[in-house]
Write a protein that holds these residues in place. Structure first.
Motif, PDB file in Angstrom:
ATOM      1  N   LEU A   1      -8.445  -1.738 -15.797  1.00  0.00           N
ATOM      2  CA  LEU A   1      -8.207  -2.531 -17.010  1.00  0.00           C
ATOM      3  C   LEU A   1      -7.249  -1.812 -17.951  1.00  0.00           C
ATOM      4  O   LEU A   1      -6.331  -2.418 -18.513  1.00  0.00           O
ATOM      5  CB  LEU A   1      -9.535  -2.820 -17.735  1.00  0.00           C
ATOM      6  N   ARG A   2      -7.449  -0.535 -18.119  1.00  0.00           N
ATOM      7  CA  ARG A   2      -6.579   0.262 -18.994  1.00  0.00           C
ATOM      8  C   ARG A   2      -5.146   0.273 -18.462  1.00  0.00           C
ATOM      9  O   ARG A   2      -4.197   0.158 -19.223  1.00  0.00           O
ATOM     10  CB  ARG A   2      -7.129   1.695 -19.095  1.00  0.00           C
ATOM     11  N   HIS A   3      -5.023   0.376 -17.145  1.00  0.00           N
ATOM     12  CA  HIS A   3      -3.703   0.362 -16.521  1.00  0.00           C
ATOM     13  C   HIS A   3      -2.989  -0.973 -16.802  1.00  0.00           C
ATOM     14  O   HIS A   3      -1.801  -0.997 -17.139  1.00  0.00           O
ATOM     15  CB  HIS A   3      -3.835   0.597 -15.023  1.00  0.00           C
ATOM     16  N   GLU A   4      -3.710  -2.074 -16.665  1.00  0.00           N
ATOM     17  CA  GLU A   4      -3.127  -3.394 -16.944  1.00  0.00           C
ATOM     18  C   GLU A   4      -2.709  -3.509 -18.412  1.00  0.00           C
ATOM     19  O   GLU A   4      -1.644  -4.045 -18.713  1.00  0.00           O
ATOM     20  CB  GLU A   4      -4.120  -4.496 -16.579  1.00  0.00           C
ATOM     21  N   GLU A   5      -3.565  -3.015 -19.298  1.00  0.00           N
ATOM     22  CA  GLU A   5      -3.228  -3.037 -20.728  1.00  0.00           C
ATOM     23  C   GLU A   5      -1.950  -2.237 -20.992  1.00  0.00           C
ATOM     24  O   GLU A   5      -1.073  -2.677 -21.740  1.00  0.00           O
ATOM     25  CB  GLU A   5      -4.367  -2.441 -21.565  1.00  0.00           C
ATOM     26  N   LEU A   6      -1.863  -1.073 -20.388  1.00  0.00           N
ATOM     27  CA  LEU A   6      -0.680  -0.225 -20.589  1.00  0.00           C
ATOM     28  C   LEU A   6       0.575  -0.866 -20.006  1.00  0.00           C
ATOM     29  O   LEU A   6       1.664  -0.743 -20.590  1.00  0.00           O
ATOM     30  CB  LEU A   6      -0.913   1.164 -19.987  1.00  0.00           C
ATOM     31  N   GLN A   7       0.427  -1.553 -18.884  1.00  0.00           N
ATOM     32  CA  GLN A   7       1.581  -2.251 -18.314  1.00  0.00           C
ATOM     33  C   GLN A   7       2.061  -3.362 -19.243  1.00  0.00           C
ATOM     34  O   GLN A   7       3.276  -3.531 -19.440  1.00  0.00           O
ATOM     35  CB  GLN A   7       1.236  -2.839 -16.943  1.00  0.00           C
ATOM     36  N   ARG A   8       1.134  -4.113 -19.829  1.00  0.00           N
ATOM     37  CA  ARG A   8       1.516  -5.173 -20.777  1.00  0.00           C
ATOM     38  C   ARG A   8       2.169  -4.569 -22.017  1.00  0.00           C
ATOM     39  O   ARG A   8       3.197  -5.068 -22.494  1.00  0.00           O
ATOM     40  CB  ARG A   8       0.290  -6.013 -21.165  1.00  0.00           C
ATOM     41  N   THR A   9       1.582  -3.501 -22.518  1.00  0.00           N
ATOM     42  CA  THR A   9       2.149  -2.835 -23.693  1.00  0.00           C
ATOM     43  C   THR A   9       3.546  -2.314 -23.387  1.00  0.00           C
ATOM     44  O   THR A   9       4.472  -2.465 -24.192  1.00  0.00           O
ATOM     45  CB  THR A   9       1.241  -1.666 -24.138  1.00  0.00           C
ATOM     46  N   ASN A  10       3.711  -1.724 -22.231  1.00  0.00           N
ATOM     47  CA  ASN A  10       5.019  -1.205 -21.825  1.00  0.00           C
ATOM     48  C   ASN A  10       6.042  -2.333 -21.733  1.00  0.00           C
ATOM     49  O   ASN A  10       7.191  -2.181 -22.168  1.00  0.00           O
ATOM     50  CB  ASN A  10       4.907  -0.471 -20.497  1.00  0.00           C
ATOM     51  N   ALA A  11       5.646  -3.472 -21.188  1.00  0.00           N
ATOM     52  CA  ALA A  11       6.565  -4.615 -21.080  1.00  0.00           C
ATOM     53  C   ALA A  11       6.973  -5.098 -22.468  1.00  0.00           C
ATOM     54  O   ALA A  11       8.154  -5.388 -22.709  1.00  0.00           O
ATOM     55  CB  ALA A  11       5.906  -5.739 -20.286  1.00  0.00           C
TER      56      ALA A  11
END
Length: 76
Positions: free
Chosen positions: A19-29
């Motif tokens: 979940l944290r990885h997905e959040e970070l990917q969205r934030t990065n995008a």
């Protein structure tokens, strides 16, 4: 039983990390989009600045020189 608890804890941590990885990917995008938008804005501002400088330089060139001004004042 302890083995099952350990596996459950590991599974929980893995889920949390996913979940944290997905959040970070969205934030990065989102941040990448902001960087792109800011770069485009910067480029537009640079272009506007260059155009304004060119207009100011053209106006300065149209101004009479100080020797032309003083000779026209003395001939009056």
């Amino acid at each position: 039983m302890a083995h099952s608890d350990t596996i459950d804890q590991i599974a929980e941590r893995v889920d949390h990390l996913l979940l944290r990885h997905e959040e970070l990917q969205r934030t990065n995008a989102l941040l990448s989009q902001q960087v792109l938008a800011l770069a485009q804005e910067r480029d537009q501002l640079k272009s506007r600045l260059a155009a304004a400088r060119a207009r100011v330089d053209a106006l300065i060139e149209r101004l009479p020189t100080s020797s032309a001004t003083s000779s026209s004042e003395t001939s009056s």
